[in-house]
Scaffold this motif. Sequence first.
Motif, PDB file in Angstrom:
ATOM      1  N   TYR A 116      52.034   4.737   8.492  1.00 13.26           N
ATOM      2  CA  TYR A 116      51.439   5.514   9.587  1.00 13.26           C
ATOM      3  C   TYR A 116      52.403   5.585  10.772  1.00 13.26           C
ATOM      4  O   TYR A 116      52.637   6.660  11.324  1.00 13.26           O
ATOM      5  CB  TYR A 116      50.116   4.873  10.002  1.00 13.26           C
ATOM      6  N   VAL A 158      46.309   2.365  15.010  1.00 13.12           N
ATOM      7  CA  VAL A 158      45.877   3.753  15.140  1.00 13.12           C
ATOM      8  C   VAL A 158      45.339   4.035  16.538  1.00 13.12           C
ATOM      9  O   VAL A 158      45.514   5.123  17.072  1.00 13.12           O
ATOM     10  CB  VAL A 158      44.823   4.096  14.056  1.00 13.12           C
ATOM     11  N   THR A 159      44.714   3.040  17.149  1.00 12.73           N
ATOM     12  CA  THR A 159      44.168   3.227  18.492  1.00 12.73           C
ATOM     13  C   THR A 159      45.172   2.823  19.565  1.00 12.73           C
ATOM     14  O   THR A 159      44.825   2.734  20.730  1.00 12.73           O
ATOM     15  CB  THR A 159      42.863   2.426  18.672  1.00 12.73           C
ATOM     16  N   ARG A 203      44.895   9.887   8.668  1.00 11.15           N
ATOM     17  CA  ARG A 203      44.577   8.465   8.710  1.00 11.15           C
ATOM     18  C   ARG A 203      43.855   8.097   9.999  1.00 11.15           C
ATOM     19  O   ARG A 203      42.961   7.258  10.010  1.00 11.15           O
ATOM     20  CB  ARG A 203      45.827   7.603   8.588  1.00 11.15           C
ATOM     21  N   ALA A 204      44.232   8.724  11.088  1.00 11.36           N
ATOM     22  CA  ALA A 204      43.629   8.409  12.385  1.00 11.36           C
ATOM     23  C   ALA A 204      42.252   9.056  12.558  1.00 11.36           C
ATOM     24  O   ALA A 204      41.576   8.804  13.547  1.00 11.36           O
ATOM     25  CB  ALA A 204      44.555   8.863  13.506  1.00 11.36           C
ATOM     26  N   GLY A 205      41.851   9.894  11.610  1.00 11.04           N
ATOM     27  CA  GLY A 205      40.569  10.574  11.730  1.00 11.04           C
ATOM     28  C   GLY A 205      40.589  11.632  12.820  1.00 11.04           C
ATOM     29  O   GLY A 205      39.552  11.988  13.363  1.00 11.04           O
ATOM     30  N   LYS A 225      41.701   5.580   2.175  1.00  9.29           N
ATOM     31  CA  LYS A 225      40.348   5.801   2.707  1.00  9.29           C
ATOM     32  C   LYS A 225      39.297   5.642   1.613  1.00  9.29           C
ATOM     33  O   LYS A 225      38.230   5.063   1.837  1.00  9.29           O
ATOM     34  CB  LYS A 225      40.251   7.193   3.336  1.00  9.29           C
ATOM     35  N   SER A 245      37.527   4.248   6.076  1.00  6.94           N
ATOM     36  CA  SER A 245      38.299   4.841   7.163  1.00  6.94           C
ATOM     37  C   SER A 245      39.037   3.771   7.953  1.00  6.94           C
ATOM     38  O   SER A 245      38.483   2.705   8.231  1.00  6.94           O
ATOM     39  CB  SER A 245      37.377   5.628   8.090  1.00  6.94           C
ATOM     40  N   SER A 251      47.551  12.172  11.234  1.00  9.27           N
ATOM     41  CA  SER A 251      46.290  12.642  11.794  1.00  9.27           C
ATOM     42  C   SER A 251      45.129  12.367  10.842  1.00  9.27           C
ATOM     43  O   SER A 251      44.037  11.991  11.277  1.00  9.27           O
ATOM     44  CB  SER A 251      46.396  14.142  12.084  1.00  9.27           C
ATOM     45  N   HIS A 308      40.551   4.536  10.983  1.00  5.63           N
ATOM     46  CA  HIS A 308      40.822   5.125  12.294  1.00  5.63           C
ATOM     47  C   HIS A 308      40.547   4.177  13.460  1.00  5.63           C
ATOM     48  O   HIS A 308      40.896   4.483  14.582  1.00  5.63           O
ATOM     49  CB  HIS A 308      40.055   6.438  12.460  1.00  5.63           C
TER      50      HIS A 308
END
Length: 179
Positions: A13, A163-164, A69-71, A151, A156, A67, A158
């Motif tokens: 990622y 990711v955050t 993967r990050a939802g 996923k 998920s 995108s 995300h």
Amino acid sequence: MNEKILKAMDGLYLTCIWSAGFSIFIMSIIIPVGVFARYVLGFGAQWPEPIAILLMVVFTFLGAAASYRAGAHIAVAMLTDRISPPMQVACKVMVDIAMVVVCLFGIVYGTSLCLGTMGQNLGELPWMPVGVTYSPLPLGSLFTLIFVLEKMVFGSQHKRAVVTYDHGLDESDNKPAGA
């Protein structure tokens, strides 16, 4: 074992994010250089446009994988928000299967396109085979496929720290108090 796989996915990622970001950064430098050369110096350089297009393709396909993967991908949920929970699960499974099919299509036909055009060169960049310019398509499709499979197996991702953008946090730091 699962945590090792998820850490590897975090690395993939970050590779996608940094590649896409680097592409946008370099593109934002190349385009003004081309404009400056053409309108201020009076000569049009041939290389800025094809390089900028290649970087946009890299940004698009690797950014799309990240995108996913990050939802953060586009999703129309107007219908699925209004159906029963079992039907929502069925829709999610159908979407995952459709994503696998689309990714496999991108990998197979993108690779075929790359291999079929390796003998051709760009007019503006004679040292670069055309197949190289198409390589972000199968590569981005492969990365997206990996994230789709992740996923499907792990759920998920995300909300993971990477990711955050909470890189300094442990995954355990993201849990609510008392959990």
